[in-house]
Design a protein around this motif. Structure first.
Motif, short mmCIF file in Angstrom:
data_model
loop_
_atom_site.label_atom_id
_atom_site.label_comp_id
_atom_site.label_asym_id
_atom_site.label_seq_id
_atom_site.Cartn_x
_atom_site.Cartn_y
_atom_site.Cartn_z
N ASN A 166 0.81 -1.19 -0.01
CA ASN A 166 -0.03 0.02 -0.11
C ASN A 166 0.91 1.08 0.06
OD1 ASN A 166 -2.82 0.11 0.12
ND2 ASN A 166 -2.94 1.27 1.87
N ASN A 167 2.20 1.02 -0.44
CA ASN A 167 2.88 2.16 -0.45
C ASN A 167 3.51 2.36 -1.83
OD1 ASN A 167 4.09 2.62 2.72
ND2 ASN A 167 3.79 0.28 2.20
N LEU A 168 3.54 3.92 -2.09
CA LEU A 168 4.42 4.40 -3.09
C LEU A 168 5.70 4.85 -2.83
CD1 LEU A 168 4.95 7.16 -5.03
CD2 LEU A 168 4.38 5.18 -6.12
N CYS A 169 6.65 4.35 -3.38
CA CYS A 169 8.08 4.74 -2.95
C CYS A 169 8.83 5.48 -4.15
CB CYS A 169 8.98 3.33 -2.50
SG CYS A 169 8.06 2.40 -1.05
N VAL A 170 9.92 6.12 -3.72
CA VAL A 170 10.89 6.76 -4.96
C VAL A 170 12.02 6.48 -4.36
CG1 VAL A 170 9.24 8.73 -5.36
CG2 VAL A 170 10.64 8.91 -3.29
N VAL A 171 13.21 6.30 -5.30
CA VAL A 171 14.39 6.02 -5.13
C VAL A 171 15.45 6.40 -6.18
CG1 VAL A 171 14.32 3.77 -6.59
CG2 VAL A 171 15.82 4.05 -4.59
N GLY A 172 16.54 6.65 -5.68
CA GLY A 172 17.59 7.46 -6.58
C GLY A 172 17.19 8.92 -7.17
N ALA B 43 21.80 19.96 -6.37
CA ALA B 43 23.33 20.19 -6.23
C ALA B 43 23.90 19.08 -7.55
CB ALA B 43 24.12 20.18 -5.23
N ASP B 44 22.85 18.34 -7.97
CA ASP B 44 23.32 17.45 -9.14
C ASP B 44 24.06 16.07 -8.50
OD1 ASP B 44 23.04 16.51 -11.86
OD2 ASP B 44 25.34 17.01 -12.10
N ASN B 45 23.73 16.00 -7.07
CA ASN B 45 24.25 14.73 -6.49
C ASN B 45 23.29 13.82 -6.62
OD1 ASN B 45 27.02 15.74 -5.42
ND2 ASN B 45 25.77 17.17 -3.94
N LEU B 46 23.67 12.51 -6.54
CA LEU B 46 22.95 11.18 -6.48
C LEU B 46 22.36 11.27 -5.17
CD1 LEU B 46 24.96 8.68 -7.94
CD2 LEU B 46 23.05 9.80 -9.15
N VAL B 47 20.82 10.93 -4.99
CA VAL B 47 20.29 10.64 -3.95
C VAL B 47 20.35 9.39 -3.39
CG1 VAL B 47 18.06 11.19 -2.64
CG2 VAL B 47 18.68 12.60 -4.36
N ALA B 48 20.58 9.26 -1.96
CA ALA B 48 20.65 8.04 -1.59
C ALA B 48 19.46 7.33 -1.01
CB ALA B 48 21.92 7.61 -0.39
N ALA B 49 18.63 8.31 -0.37
CA ALA B 49 17.20 8.03 0.76
C ALA B 49 16.13 7.31 -0.25
CB ALA B 49 17.00 9.04 1.20
N ILE B 50 15.59 6.31 0.41
CA ILE B 50 14.60 5.62 -0.01
C ILE B 50 13.33 6.33 0.72
CG2 ILE B 50 13.61 3.50 -0.70
CD1 ILE B 50 16.46 2.24 -0.70
N ASP B 51 12.37 7.01 0.04
CA ASP B 51 11.31 7.39 0.61
C ASP B 51 9.97 6.99 0.24
OD1 ASP B 51 12.72 9.53 1.96
OD2 ASP B 51 12.81 10.67 0.25
N ALA C 213 1.10 9.62 4.61
CA ALA C 213 2.62 10.17 5.16
C ALA C 213 3.79 9.68 4.56
CB ALA C 213 2.59 10.03 6.84
N TRP C 214 4.85 10.30 4.56
CA TRP C 214 5.80 9.93 3.67
C TRP C 214 6.96 9.51 5.00
CZ3 TRP C 214 7.28 9.32 -1.42
CH2 TRP C 214 6.43 9.96 -2.14
N THR C 215 7.87 8.60 4.72
CA THR C 215 8.69 8.05 5.51
C THR C 215 9.87 7.61 5.08
OG1 THR C 215 6.98 7.12 7.37
CG2 THR C 215 9.39 6.43 7.47
N GLU C 216 11.01 7.97 5.50
CA GLU C 216 12.55 7.64 4.83
C GLU C 216 12.46 5.97 5.23
OE1 GLU C 216 17.20 8.00 5.09
OE2 GLU C 216 15.81 9.62 5.20
N VAL C 217 12.56 4.76 4.43
CA VAL C 217 12.57 3.45 4.90
C VAL C 217 14.04 3.03 4.78
CG1 VAL C 217 10.27 3.33 4.45
CG2 VAL C 217 11.86 2.69 2.59
N GLY C 218 14.88 3.51 4.27
CA GLY C 218 16.26 2.96 3.84
C GLY C 218 16.84 3.88 3.15
N THR C 219 18.15 3.55 2.82
CA THR C 219 19.06 4.30 1.63
C THR C 219 19.86 2.96 0.79
OG1 THR C 219 21.11 4.12 3.26
CG2 THR C 219 19.74 5.97 3.37
N LEU C 220 20.10 3.61 -0.40
CA LEU C 220 20.79 2.84 -1.40
C LEU C 220 22.34 2.78 -1.07
CD1 LEU C 220 19.50 3.94 -4.94
CD2 LEU C 220 19.42 1.74 -3.90
N PRO C 221 22.81 1.78 -0.82
CA PRO C 221 24.29 1.76 -0.66
C PRO C 221 25.01 2.46 -1.75
CG PRO C 221 23.40 -0.63 -0.58
CD PRO C 221 22.03 0.42 -1.08
#
Length: 427
Positions: A133-139, A144-152, A160-168
């Motif tokens: 039941n979640n919509l997640c965004v990654v990468g 600043a043109d930096n890659l995003v690690a957080a998985i929201d 509500a949104w929650t950070e659930v992890g990070t990409l190595p």
């Protein structure tokens, strides 16, 4: 924020007659717009319940909407900054779109947009997908043109949104393709921090995302590529990717090659190539047919396209495409890509989603926002807030449809890796 190389603006001002949709055209614009002009966002069709999928949920509580997340919201889109082109304003906004189907042949598709809670952070060139039941965004990348690690993840139950992890760090990427099968998400290709195209496939296991998301390496694609999308083929266990760009040819031209992978097999297999080389397009599977829509091509790669100024060719300028190709995977034998009628306007860096009404055998494709051709006045590729709808059941093979008013292309510059070569050639 994918950067573009330096090039003379005089190379980008070629005027070409646009194609305008007719009453019989399978393409049309909706009467409603995205709340903001938007490009480089992620788009996912989400089916969810407001109570988290409780077994007592009535059918009326099941929701199906198209979710738009993040993206570039600068009015100027990607603008010239002296050394490269980039978007200077990203968003953490998220919107839902609920289509409204016509009830008679005299009505048109429309719909309504609604704002969702803001994401925890701004990003563009990312991926989105549904898990339970979640919509997640990654990468993707930040301002600043930096890659995003957080998985929201957005929980439709709690709104509500929650950070659930990070990409190595070794798996961080942008401009990639993502594909979901159950609780597993496949992150395919894309670019690393320095815009080298990747062949890696990362498999995220999100079956226990409240505790720990696990990662493993999947079977790599044959050709490193970014600016791509993935779709299922004849069943959910087979993935297809196509086109895109790669640093292996210095981003000199997009790819036309197509690869598909049966989950659990040992390799990606080539299938029929696209008729046009294209990246930054959309790839949509609708009712057993795969559509490659719009995108970025080369000035000399489209049928019937000519540009008189030799400096455009010299500089490796690109075009924004308005063409559509379809691969019918329901036919017996080897399927081939067939070119369909044109879009109302050339477009790239947009979002799209297929949509089938319950009880209907047909479906449509919605195209959201994106960027149009280069404008010399602002030295930019402006974003648009417009929404198009494509009804494939009304389309014909190109050549059988009514002639267009011209070939709709817009000149753009190539990718940043080609800059040195362009400057040397013009010196």
């Amino acid at each position: 924020m994918t950067r573009y190389s330096i090039a003379l603006t005089t190379l980008l001002s070629t005027t070409i007659t646009p194609h305008f949709a007719t009453a019989a055209d399978p393409w049309s614009y909706l009467s409603v717009d995205i709340p903001v002009a938007l490009s480089d966002m992620a788009v996912t069709t989400m089916t969810y319940t407001t109570d988290g999928g409780n077994s007592t949920t009535a059918a009326a509580d099941v929701k199906k909407k198209i979710i738009l997340t993040g993206g570039c919201v600068s009015e100027k889109g990607n603008e010239y900054l002296g050394e490269y082109f980039a978007c200077l304003e990203l968003t953490n906004k998220a919107f839902s779109f609920e289509p409204i189907a016509p009830k008679t042949q005299f009505q048109a598709w429309t719909g309504t947009f609604a704002a969702l809670p803001d994401m925890p952070r701004e990003r563009n060139r990312h991926g989105s997908f549904q898990v339970n039941n979640n919509l997640c965004v990654v990468g993707g990348r930040d301002t600043a043109d930096n890659l995003v690690a957080a998985i929201d993840c957005y929980d439709a139950t709690t709104n509500a949104w929650t950070e659930v992890g990070t990409l190595p760090e070794k798996y961080m990427t942008s401009d990639f393709a993502s594909y979901t099968l159950g609780d597993k998400v496949y992150i395919i290709g894309g670019y690393n921090q320095g815009y080298e195209a990747l062949s890696q496939v990362v498999v995220m296991d999100m079956s226990n995302m409240d505790d720990t998301i696990t990662f493993e390496e999947g079977v790599p694609i044959d050709t490193p590529r970014g600016d791509i999308f993935a779709v299922p083929v004849d069943d959910e266990s087979t993935i297809m990717i196509s086109g895109g760009f790669t640093h292996l040819n210095d981003f000199a031209k997009p790819l036309d090659s197509v690869e598909q992978y049966e989950i659990g097999s040992d390799s990606w297999e080539p299938v029929d190539a696209l008729n046009e080389e294209r990246g930054d397009k959309q790839l949509i599977n609708l009712n057993g047919k795969i559509y490659a829509i719009g995108g970025e091509g080369k000035v000399d790669s489209g049928p019937g396209i000519t540009v008189d100024d030799p400096l455009v060719v010299l500089a490796g300028g690109s075009i924004v495409l308005d063409t559509v190709e379809v691969l019918d995977i329901t036919v017996d034998g080897d399927a081939e890509w067939v070119t369909k009628g044109d879009m109302p306007a050339s477009l790239f860096r947009f979002g799209a989603s297929g949509w089938v009404e319950e009880g209907s055998d047909d479906g449509v494709i919605f195209v959201f926002g994106g960027q149009v051709g280069f404008e010399a006045e602002c030295e930019c590729f402006r974003t648009t807030e417009k929404v198009m709808v494509f009804n494939p059941s009304q389309s014909k093979v190109l050549g059988q449809s009514a002639p267009s008013a011209g070939v709709a292309i817009s000149v753009v510059v190539g990718h940043v890796v080609a800059a040195a070569a362009i400057v040397m050639m013009l010196a």
